[in-house]
Structures are given as C-alpha cells and as structure tokens.
Design a protein around this motif. Structure first.
Motif, PDB file in Angstrom:
ATOM      1  N   ILE A  40       8.461  69.246  37.777  1.00 47.41           N
ATOM      2  CA  ILE A  40       8.890  70.311  38.678  1.00 47.41           C
ATOM      3  C   ILE A  40       9.394  71.453  37.810  1.00 47.41           C
ATOM      4  O   ILE A  40      10.234  71.247  36.918  1.00 47.41           O
ATOM      5  CB  ILE A  40      10.008  69.833  39.618  1.00 47.41           C
ATOM      6  N   VAL A  41       8.832  72.637  38.046  1.00 48.86           N
ATOM      7  CA  VAL A  41       9.228  73.807  37.256  1.00 48.86           C
ATOM      8  C   VAL A  41      10.045  74.742  38.148  1.00 48.86           C
ATOM      9  O   VAL A  41       9.585  75.134  39.220  1.00 48.86           O
ATOM     10  CB  VAL A  41       7.983  74.551  36.725  1.00 48.86           C
ATOM     11  N   LEU A  42      11.227  75.064  37.679  1.00 48.32           N
ATOM     12  CA  LEU A  42      12.101  75.965  38.443  1.00 48.32           C
ATOM     13  C   LEU A  42      12.026  77.362  37.841  1.00 48.32           C
ATOM     14  O   LEU A  42      12.237  77.535  36.635  1.00 48.32           O
ATOM     15  CB  LEU A  42      13.553  75.475  38.398  1.00 48.32           C
ATOM     16  N   VAL A  96      18.255  68.504  47.917  1.00 50.41           N
ATOM     17  CA  VAL A  96      17.595  67.840  49.053  1.00 50.41           C
ATOM     18  C   VAL A  96      16.134  67.570  48.762  1.00 50.41           C
ATOM     19  O   VAL A  96      15.651  66.437  48.904  1.00 50.41           O
ATOM     20  CB  VAL A  96      17.747  68.700  50.335  1.00 50.41           C
ATOM     21  N   ILE A  97      15.404  68.599  48.339  1.00 50.89           N
ATOM     22  CA  ILE A  97      13.941  68.388  48.233  1.00 50.89           C
ATOM     23  C   ILE A  97      13.588  67.528  47.029  1.00 50.89           C
ATOM     24  O   ILE A  97      12.637  66.730  47.092  1.00 50.89           O
ATOM     25  CB  ILE A  97      13.156  69.715  48.237  1.00 50.89           C
ATOM     26  N   ILE A  98      14.335  67.641  45.946  1.00 48.41           N
ATOM     27  CA  ILE A  98      13.990  66.815  44.783  1.00 48.41           C
ATOM     28  C   ILE A  98      14.389  65.369  45.016  1.00 48.41           C
ATOM     29  O   ILE A  98      13.630  64.432  44.726  1.00 48.41           O
ATOM     30  CB  ILE A  98      14.633  67.391  43.502  1.00 48.41           C
ATOM     31  N   ASN A  99      15.569  65.158  45.553  1.00 52.47           N
ATOM     32  CA  ASN A  99      15.990  63.783  45.840  1.00 52.47           C
ATOM     33  C   ASN A  99      15.065  63.131  46.860  1.00 52.47           C
ATOM     34  O   ASN A  99      14.727  61.944  46.753  1.00 52.47           O
ATOM     35  CB  ASN A  99      17.433  63.766  46.343  1.00 52.47           C
ATOM     36  N   LYS A 100      14.662  63.894  47.837  1.00 50.73           N
ATOM     37  CA  LYS A 100      13.752  63.340  48.870  1.00 50.73           C
ATOM     38  C   LYS A 100      12.457  62.890  48.206  1.00 50.73           C
ATOM     39  O   LYS A 100      11.916  61.817  48.524  1.00 50.73           O
ATOM     40  CB  LYS A 100      13.487  64.407  49.934  1.00 50.73           C
ATOM     41  N   ALA A 101      11.960  63.713  47.302  1.00 50.39           N
ATOM     42  CA  ALA A 101      10.692  63.375  46.641  1.00 50.39           C
ATOM     43  C   ALA A 101      10.834  62.115  45.792  1.00 50.39           C
ATOM     44  O   ALA A 101      10.028  61.195  45.887  1.00 50.39           O
ATOM     45  CB  ALA A 101      10.228  64.550  45.791  1.00 50.39           C
ATOM     46  N   VAL A 102      11.886  62.087  44.999  1.00 50.49           N
ATOM     47  CA  VAL A 102      12.036  60.964  44.062  1.00 50.49           C
ATOM     48  C   VAL A 102      12.338  59.679  44.829  1.00 50.49           C
ATOM     49  O   VAL A 102      11.756  58.628  44.569  1.00 50.49           O
ATOM     50  CB  VAL A 102      13.125  61.290  43.027  1.00 50.49           C
ATOM     51  N   HIS A 103      13.252  59.769  45.777  1.00 50.03           N
ATOM     52  CA  HIS A 103      13.599  58.558  46.531  1.00 50.03           C
ATOM     53  C   HIS A 103      12.455  58.120  47.429  1.00 50.03           C
ATOM     54  O   HIS A 103      12.401  56.970  47.862  1.00 50.03           O
ATOM     55  CB  HIS A 103      14.864  58.803  47.370  1.00 50.03           C
ATOM     56  N   LEU A 122      21.106  65.713  40.978  1.00 52.70           N
ATOM     57  CA  LEU A 122      19.662  65.495  40.859  1.00 52.70           C
ATOM     58  C   LEU A 122      19.393  64.132  40.212  1.00 52.70           C
ATOM     59  O   LEU A 122      20.192  63.652  39.415  1.00 52.70           O
ATOM     60  CB  LEU A 122      19.040  66.615  40.021  1.00 52.70           C
ATOM     61  N   PRO A 123      18.261  63.527  40.500  1.00 52.94           N
ATOM     62  CA  PRO A 123      17.998  62.168  40.023  1.00 52.94           C
ATOM     63  C   PRO A 123      17.581  62.107  38.549  1.00 52.94           C
ATOM     64  O   PRO A 123      17.350  61.034  38.019  1.00 52.94           O
ATOM     65  CB  PRO A 123      16.843  61.697  40.928  1.00 52.94           C
ATOM     66  N   MET A 124      17.437  63.275  37.914  1.00 51.79           N
ATOM     67  CA  MET A 124      17.073  63.266  36.493  1.00 51.79           C
ATOM     68  C   MET A 124      17.625  64.521  35.851  1.00 51.79           C
ATOM     69  O   MET A 124      17.925  65.491  36.555  1.00 51.79           O
ATOM     70  CB  MET A 124      15.546  63.235  36.335  1.00 51.79           C
ATOM     71  N   PRO A 125      17.730  64.496  34.528  1.00 46.61           N
ATOM     72  CA  PRO A 125      18.280  65.686  33.874  1.00 46.61           C
ATOM     73  C   PRO A 125      17.319  66.862  33.953  1.00 46.61           C
ATOM     74  O   PRO A 125      16.111  66.690  34.117  1.00 46.61           O
ATOM     75  CB  PRO A 125      18.480  65.243  32.419  1.00 46.61           C
ATOM     76  N   VAL A 126      17.878  68.027  33.796  1.00 45.38           N
ATOM     77  CA  VAL A 126      17.091  69.254  33.822  1.00 45.38           C
ATOM     78  C   VAL A 126      16.906  69.724  32.387  1.00 45.38           C
ATOM     79  O   VAL A 126      17.860  69.757  31.601  1.00 45.38           O
ATOM     80  CB  VAL A 126      17.816  70.337  34.652  1.00 45.38           C
TER      81      VAL A 126
END
Lengths: 366, 702
Positions: free
Chosen positions: B391-393, B473-480, B507-511
């Motif tokens: 995911i690129v921010l 919300v959107i990143i956690n939803k994706a990973v979970h 977030l579920p992982m480091p940035v």
C-alpha cells in the motif's frame, strides 16, 4: 365546576393569589373611607349623554376567585377586595361616604347612571348581604338624576329573588341593568382560556331571568384573553358581538384586556408571552360592530379601554401621539354610537398612520 | 394510505441531507407548477391602496415570481372575486387559505380561486410547557380528523408548538401522514438561542412525517437565515414578521439586517431603495417610506430564495449554507449541531452522483453530508484489489483528479523508475483533508475530484484525526480480512505525514517512510521514493507474475463497481478481457472484448458508473446465483415499467438499505429484472409517500 386550568397554570394562579393576599391585609385594615373608591365623569347612557357615578365597594370579593376554581385568568379586581366577609353596615358606610363625596357632582347633573362595582357579584349574599343590597338600591333611588342603575353579577346569583330585591327598591322609572362577564360566546374559550366557570347556557338562563323582570343585560365582551392571538381574539369578539346583538341584550361592553397585578395574564405578560390588544384592533372591531348588517341600534355599545396607550393596557406603540389619537377616535365613535372618519384602520389616511400600523397588519395577517 | 386525491401535491425531486428540492403542482390547474423551496408572501389587502405595493405585486405575479400566496386571515374566500375585480393581477394566484376547525364547516378545495385550506388551531397563542402544547395539538388534530372524516379531503395543517420540539417529537402523526399535503410549523426562530430545540424539530420533521408533505415555516425568517431554514428541511417559508421589521426601520441585505437609520447610503438600487434614497431614508416619517422598506426587504428575501433554489439545483447549496453560517453565532451553532445529530440521516439522503464542485473552506465543511457519506462508504465498501501486496500512501494535490496533477505525475514516474511493474503489486491511498483518504480507484468519484480546499500547510487536530482514522479502518479491514499485505510505503510531507504518524500505532504493520523532506515533489524526495519502490521489487514480495492476474485496470474497475453498488459483484460481472474507449464528454466506455458488447460508461466528471443492459443482465445473473451479492432491489407490482420514473404506488417491496443516489434494481414478482434506476429518496421512506417519483429509471430491460 372545577377549574379547567391545567396543573401548571393552577400553581401559578395560586401563587398570584398569595401575592395579592399580602395587599389585601392592608385593605382589610382600612376604614370605610379608605376602602371605597369612586369617581364621577361624563358617560353614555342608553338614550342620551350624561354622567356616570362609579362606586367601587370593598367587599369579600368574587366567590369564583376565592374558590378552588381560582378565578378568571385576567381579573385583578379582587386585588381591591378584602377576602373576608364584610358586614352590611360596613358596606353601607362605604356607599354613604361615596355619595357624600359626590354630592355636588350629583346635584350638577341631570342624567346619571350609577354603577356599583364590588369586584364580584352584587347579588351574592355572601359578598353583599341582602339587606345591604336593598339599602344600596334604595339610596340610589333617592336621587332623581340617577336614571340608570348598573350592577354586576355572575349568572348563578341572578335569581328571581335577587330581581325582586332590585326592582322593589329601585324607582319605577329607573332603568336597571346587570352586567354579566360573558366575555365570549365560545364555551371553550370562556371555560379553558378565561377559566370563567360558567357556560353559555347559564348565561342565557340568567339573561332570560333579567328579561322577565324588565332588567337589562349588559354583556361584557373580553377582547384578547390569554392564549388567544390578536386575529383570533378579534374574530372571537366580533362573532360574540354579532350573537349578542341578535340576542337583544341592552348593552355590549367591549373590554380590551389590561394587565392587572397578580394575574395569570400578568405572569405571561412579564415573560413576553402575552401582549394586550392593539388599539387598531379595538378601532376595527368597533367599526365592524357599528357597520355590521345585523347592527341593532337599540343595543348600546360601550368601550372604554383601561390603561389605554400604556404598556399594561391596550396600546399601539410607544408614541403617545399615536395612541392618544386612536383613543380619542374610539371615544368619539362610542359617544356617537356609530363609525366615524378615522375609526376604520383599513381606510386610514396614510398621512396619519404611524409606522406601527404595519406591525399591526402583520399580526392580524391582514 | 393511498387513494386520497390530493389536489395540490408536492413532489420531491432531490434530497441533500435534510434539505430538499421539489415541485408544487395543482392537479386541477395543469399550468401551475412551482419549484421549491419557495417563499410564500401574504397578500395584504389593506396595503393594496399603496401604489408601490400594488405595483410590486402586479409585477411579481405577471413575471411569474409570485404564484402562491396566503390569503389574508380576515378575508373570506367569498370576498375574493370582488378583490380580484379591483386588482385583476390577483387572478393568477393560487391561494393558501387559513381555516379554523369548526364543526360542520368543510371548505371546498382545489379550485383555482380558492386554493387550498390550511387548518390552524386557534389556541393557544402561548404556552409555558411542552405538555400543554402537546395536549392542545393533539386535541386540534382529533377535531380535524372528525371534521374531515367523511370527506376524503386532504388538509394543509398548521401545528402550534410554541417552540417546544416535544410537539413534533411526540404528537400522534397518523392523521397528518394519512391526510396532509402540507404542514406548517409555526415556531422556528433561527435568531434566538434555542438552537437545540430547532435541531430536534428538524430531525423529528424528517423522521416522523411523510417525506412528501410540503413543509412550511410560519415563523419570521430573514434572508440570511433562509439557507438554514432550507437546510432544516423546510420547503416553504410563509411571510411573517417582514412588515414588523419594516415598521421598525429594519433593512435587509442578503447577509444581515441593519437599521436603515444607521446607513449613510443604501447598498441597493431596487426601485424602492431609489425612492428611499431620494427622500431622506433615515427619517422614517411617512408610511410610504415604511412601505418602501417593506418592499425592499421582500425583494431581498425573494431574491435570496431564488438564489437558494438555483444553487440547490446546481449542487452548490451546501457551500452557500456554510457561507451563511457567518451571519450569526446562532446560525453557526445550528449548522454544527444539525450536522452532528443528523449524520446518520445524511448517509441515506445525500446523493453522491453530483456534478458540482464543492468548496471546503472552513471547519463547518468537515461535517458536510457529502463528506460523511463518502467517508462511510469508503470505510464500509472499499476493498483493495487482489493484487495489493503493498500500500502506497501519497499526499493529495490541488489539481483533481490527482492522476492528472503534476505532483502525482512525478510520483508515478519515480515509482516506475524504481520498479516498472509496481502497479501490478500496489494500491495507492491518497491522504487528503477534510475527506480523510481517497483510494486511487475512487479518485474520480464525487466528491474526490470535485473539491477545493485552501492549502495552508496547517492541519488542525480534526483533519489529522479524519485521515488517521480512515487509514486505520481500511487497512485493518483489509489485513484482518485475509489480504496478504507486505508493507506500507508512505511518501508524505508536512500534515500528511503527521496524519500517518497518528495512525501508525493502530496499523497492523510498520510504515516505511521514503524519507524526511519538506516537499514530497523535491528531487531528493522523489529519488527516495524511487529507491524504496526499487527495494520493494528486490525484496521478492512483488514476485507474482503479472499475467497470472487480471490487469490493474480491470481490478480497479471491479473495485469501483463494488464500491458503487456496495456489494462484491465486480469480480463476477466484469470479465478479465475488457476494452476502455474514450467517448464524448470525457466519459469512458467499457466493452467486453469477447462479445464486443458495451458493459458500462464511466462519467468523466463525476466518476459515476452507468450500466448498460449487458452488464445489468450479468449483475442480475450473478446476484441470482450467489446470495452474497446483495444488489439493492425493488419489487414492482407489474411486469412492465412505463415512463421514466418509478412512483410509490407501484412498489411492493423495497430494500431498506437504499439511500438517495443508489443504483436500484427493479424486478417483478417472478424475479425478472425489469429496469435499473437511481433512487431519489431512501428506500425505507418510499412506500409511505403518496406521490412523486422515488426512482429515476436509467435503463429498462424489456
């Protein structure tokens, strides 16, 4: 009849009465001279112009006010009552003092209507003992100039006996009239908004008794009781006047609300939730009364606004010129018993119109 | 509920939050059609003898600016012909007539001279508690119901609530909802301090009363308050208090009210102000001057209402509403509280198929209905495409859509230099304020490509938290949800970086930040981006061959369709082999390569997807086979739909999830798809309505 007031308003009415009780203590302690109020002024009689001798007797006060019914929402006349039964002698003494005070006035006039007010019902024996009722009428009959006698009463006290007391003590040529606070033809408004405590039917029954005994009915019409807006109040008063003319009462007395102390009306007025009627409204009402197709010229129409032009009374705006101009027109129209130039606000000359006229049009949705 | 003939009807044609636009129609006078929201003047018969007033009315009526007016209270309908004879221009007015509830008196309705009656309780004029007001309102409604029981006549109903919201919240609405064509709320003072009460009233009005009742304010509203009255959900403002203001020398401008005595020049050139300017306006010494002020004030009011109508239709009403917030503290408070308390309602009544540009100027924009709905929709219905390993921010850009901006061109070039096929393994999320975040797949969707915001470099706490929260919300939803995301690359500066840092812990992982820099578009920054993307390639996490998956364009299109339909239908309905073809108006047509049939069109401005018949058939077939594909459906009572709209009378069942602007699928009782359209009102409210279109039909399949 139990009060039609809901609990929240009853509580306020009780509080108002307690406030008034503080003033009543002073009245009770007055002597007869301090208790009675009177004045002598020009006035309309049924057939002619003359004078009025107004005597306000301090009695116990209105039975309706002192009952659990808590009285009418706008009435503060009981602020002048004692709250305690007055002896006949005391009442008679008050009358005597008033008559002495106006001895010269009486002598100077040819035609007088004597108006006896007692902040309640003249024929209520608990308010004015029967003997005092008779004495008062007898005294008034002594003066040949007194052509008319007017008293007030609630319908429940207008009985055949009461009429006998009245007629037997008045002169034959004296016209007697009893004022009844009908206020409105509409039972819902009278019972719920004014808390008057009697129905139209009871008024009509009383009117019949008066008629049978050749006593005139003076019907009071209240303009703008509490909870009625300006235009609704106008419509109600107009409708009431129409019905009263059909009924052939002897007098219609239009009473625009003035804010008396220690009343529910005052409570709302203090909070900006009630405004006494506009003088424009009174003018329009009078104009329509005098010009309605069913106008009955035998019915005298009176209107003498109390506290006219003042914030507590019917008024237009803060401009005393504006207020006084309309008050003068009203007075003249009543004395003429007809509409006159300037009475109908809808045809008012715009050079004479104050800016507040637009605000009135707004409130009346005209 | 159906079947009562309403001579005057109100049809909604659009909802935006609580506010609405619509049309008033008189069934018996087919030429009478009046767009709402609408200002309804009272005709003051007593002022007709003032030439300026008569001229104002004549001009307004003849030019079609005044079509509906309130008959003076003391003027009976019988007297109207006589009045019209002396003022013939009053002939072409539809009258609203005040009517007291009197036993046995039912006026006739519907004919063009008499117009429609409004039943109004005569009492009480004032109240000191809500219970008293509710009791009297209830009694009035019961009397009205008895009066109208046998007639079948519709009623305009005026409710006296004396400022207590409890009346609207608690009064029995069954009679009103069954029989009313219009409802007047007599107390709605936007200039006072009871803002909470007003918000409660606005919400109660929306929730408890039939949507297609024409709602009128009977209270005093000045021009700068009109937008707020419309935002509260009112369709009409009955003239009240303007004469009183004029009697006191109060002079209206679109933004405020001033005393004319305080002005050294009049900021208006209307004929009434010209008269005043020539006659010492500060000296209110004649009725003609008061009348002139009144007519000026009326002109400003009517102009403002006209402006609001047009802006509503252009999709710019909210901008205007926010501008008017600055008219007073009470107006600003009203907007804030309404946005806060009606947020849930906004998600069903705001149409995201708009074509308007919108401005996010102040903090009042944070809670705009469009933003609330868009954020919710992204949070609930956006999913990353299957290819997403990274995911690129990225920061947003002033130019929209972002892909067309110079800054994003630089980002994309840098990433391409780092890894040619980066797109096959990445999804981009653009961080922006005040929306929060916008996935690249949705960057054309309203309002992502349609907003403008002052760029100051300063982000307040709310802005940071919107973006942070949405990222979480959107990143956690994706990973979970099982997505194998290897990492998050953040190429961010300034406030964008702060927003990301705020979200980081959740977030579920480091940035992985590409670096420290003042500007993300600087040469050094771009080089750092390039290096990070290159290292992503070398890590082997992006190793899956591109030709084993559908192309990024296909995946992105499926994501867009899933987002719009709010269900996972794209993967089934959109084949791998499609062709994109630019067409007129900046739109893009998508065709099935195999069959060459057109599947859909993506609107070049709004990003909205319109489905062709072939695509609709595929979607319907997919939904029929797979119950997890939950299209929003309406069952129609017949087998054929005629006309271009669906009306409430034809609806048998309706999906309560339907919000205004949603794609709806209309089928018959056998499950055959008949048409697809766009909802005009929320699904949960469609069946209560008595008339007016509830769905605009886009495609018929028969």
């Amino acid at each position: 009849m139990p009060t039609m007031l809901p609990d929240n308003l009853k509580n306020i009415a009780i509080a108002c009465r307690l406030d008034a009780d503080r003033d009543r203590k002073r009245i009770r302690s007055d002597d007869a001279g301090g208790k009675v109020h009177s004045w002598f002024a020009p006035a309309m009689l049924h057939d002619t112009q003359g004078h009025e001798l107004v005597i306000i007797l301090a009695t116990r006060g209105c039975q309706h006010y002192y009952s659990d019914e808590l009285g009418c929402t706008m009435c503060g006349y009981n602020n002048d009552s004692t709250g305690e039964q007055e002896a006949a002698e005391s009442i008679e003494a008050q009358l005597e003092i008033a008559l002495q005070k106006h001895e010269n006035d009486i002598a100077s006039s040819d035609v007088i209507v004597a108006k006896i007010f007692n902040s309640g019902s003249f024929f209520d024996k608990n308010e004015i003992p029967a003997t005092a009722q008779e004495t008062i009428i007898q005294q008034l009959s002594r003066f040949s100039q007194v052509k008319e006698i007017a008293v007030e009463s609630r319908p429940e006290f207008i009985t055949t006996d009461a009429m006998h007391r009245l007629k037997e003590n008045a002169r034959q040529d004296q016209r007697c009239e009893v004022g009844i606070g009908l206020e409105t033809w509409n039972d819902e408004i009278r019972l719920d908004l004014i808390n008057k405590g009697f129905t139209l039917e009871e008024f009509l029954h009383a009117h019949d008794i008066l008629k049978e005994n050749d006593v005139g009915t003076k019907a009071y019409v209240l303009l703008k009781p509490l909870f009625l807006g300006e235009v609704e109040a106008f419509e109600d008063a107009r409708a009431t006047i129409t019905r009263l003319q059909e009924l052939y009462v002897s007098t219609i007395s239009i009473n625009p609300v003035a804010i008396h102390a220690h009343t529910l009306s005052e409570h709302f007025w203090n909070r900006g939730l009630y405004r006494p009627p506009w003088l424009w409204t009174i003018a329009l009402l009078l104009h329509e009364t005098f010009t309605m197709p069913t106008r009955n010229k035998d019915v005298l129409v009176l209107c003498d606004p109390v506290a006219g032009g003042k914030p507590r009374g019917p008024h237009n705006c803060k401009d005393s010129t504006c207020n006084q101009r309309i008050l003068d027109i009203i007075k003249n129209a009543v004395s003429m018993q007809d509409t006159i130039d300037g009475l109908n606000p809808l045809e008012m000359d715009k050079d004479h119109a104050c800016g507040c006229y637009l605000e009135w049009i707004d409130q009346m949705h005209l | 509920m159906q079947g009562i003939f309403m001579p005057i009807t109100f049809n909604l044609d659009r909802m935006q939050g609580l506010s609405r636009s619509g049309v008033l129609r008189d069934r018996e006078a087919r030429d009478f059609k009046e767009k709402t929201p609408l200002f309804i003047p009272r005709i003051h018969i007593s002022l007709l003898r003032y030439p300026a007033y008569a001229g104002f009315l004549a001009d307004g009526i003849n030019r079609g600016k005044i079509k509906v007016a309130a008959l003076p209270r003391l003027t009976t309908p019988d007297a109207l012909p006589g009045i019209i004879m002396s003022c013939p221009f009053l002939e072409n007015v539809t009258w609203l007539v005040d009517q007291d509830v009197k036993s046995g008196e039912v006026p006739s309705t519907g004919s063009r001279g008499l117009g429609a009656p409004f039943y109004r309780p005569p009492i009480p004029d004032a109240s000191i508690d809500a219970g008293f007001s509710i009791e009297h309102a209830t009694s009035f409604l019961q009397q009205l119901e008895s009066l109208l029981l046998d007639t079948g006549e519709p009623a305009g109903i005026a409710l006296r609530d004396h400022g207590f919201p409890d009346v609207l919240e608690m009064v029995d609405t069954s009679f009103i909802n069954a029989r009313a064509w219009a409802l007047t709320v007599e107390s709605f003072n936007l200039g006072g301090m009871g803002i909470d009460a007003l918000v409660r009233k606005a919400i109660a009005l929306h929730q408890r009363f039939r949507l297609d009742i024409f709602r009128v304010i009977g209270d005093h509203v000045t021009p700068h308050q009109l937008a707020h009255a419309v935002a509260a959900g009112f369709d009409g403002m009955l003239e009240a208090g303007i004469l009183t203001d004029a009697s006191r020398g109060k002079y209206y401008t679109p933004d405020t009210v001033v005393r004319i005595q305080d002005l050294t020049e009049l900021p208006c050139n209307c004929p009434h102000c010209q008269f005043l300017a020539e006659n010492e306006p500060s000296k209110l010494d004649s009725m003609d001057k008061h009348v002139a002020i009144y007519l000026h004030d009326m002109t400003v009011l009517m102009d403002e209402m006209s402006r609001i109508r047009q802006l509503f239709r252009l999709g710019r009403f909210r901008d205007h509403f926010e501008t008017r917030d600055h008219g007073s503290a009470s107006l600003a408070a009203f907007q804030k509280k309404l946005d806060a308390r009606a947020a849930d309602i906004f998600t069903t009544t705001i149409d995201l198929a708009s074509r308007a540009s919108i401005n996010f100027i102040g903090q009042e924009s944070y809670t705009r209905p469009e933003i609330i709905r868009f954020r919710n929709k992204i949070s609930e219905h956006f999913h990353f495409p299957p290819r997403t390993a990274w995911i690129v921010l990225l920061p947003c850009s002033a130019h929209k859509p972002y892909s067309d901006s110079p800054s994003h061109a630089k980002f994309l070039s840098a990433m391409s230099r780092g890894f040619k096929h980066w797109r096959d393994h990445c999804s981009e999320i653009i961080i922006t304020s005040p929306i929060g975040v916008i996935p690249r797949q949705l960057e054309h969707c309203f309002p992502a490509a349609h907003y403008d915001v002052p760029v100051t470099g300063y982000w307040d706490e709310k802005e940071l938290s919107f973006s942070a929260r949405m990222l979480e919300v959107i990143i956690n939803k994706a990973v979970h949800g099982g997505m194998q995301v290897h990492g998050i690359i953040a190429h961010l500066d300034g406030g964008y970086r702060k927003a990301c840092e705020l979200a980081e812990q959740s977030l579920p992982m480091p940035v992985t930040y590409t670096g420290e820099f003042e500007s993300a578009t600087s040469r050094d920054a771009l080089m750092q981006l390039e290096h990070v993307v290159e290292s992503m390639r070398e890590s082997g996490d992006a190793s899956t061959a591109a030709d084993e998956k559908a192309s990024p364009q296909v995946e992105d299109l499926r994501v867009l369709v899933d987002y719009q339909l709010e269900t996972l239908a794209g993967a089934t309905a959109i084949p791998d082999a499609i062709k994109f073809r630019p067409i007129q108006g900046g739109a893009t047509q998508v065709l099935d390569r195999a069959s060459k049939l057109p599947l859909l069109i993506i609107d070049g401005f709004s990003g909205h997807v319109s489905f062709e018949k072939a695509m609709l058939a595929k979607l319907w077939a997919a939904a029929t086979e797979d119950p997890s594909i939950q299209l929003k459906k309406i069952q129609f009572c017949d087998r054929v739909i005629s006309g271009s709209n669906l009306f409430p009378g034809g609806i048998e069942t309706v999906d309560d999830r339907i919000a205004a602007g949603d794609d709806v699928f209309i089928h018959d009782s056998d499950g055959k798809l008949l048409a697809q359209g766009i909802a005009i009102v929320p699904g949960s409210r469609m069946k209560e309505m008595k008339g007016g279109a509830v769905v605009s039909i886009a495609k018929k399949l028969h």
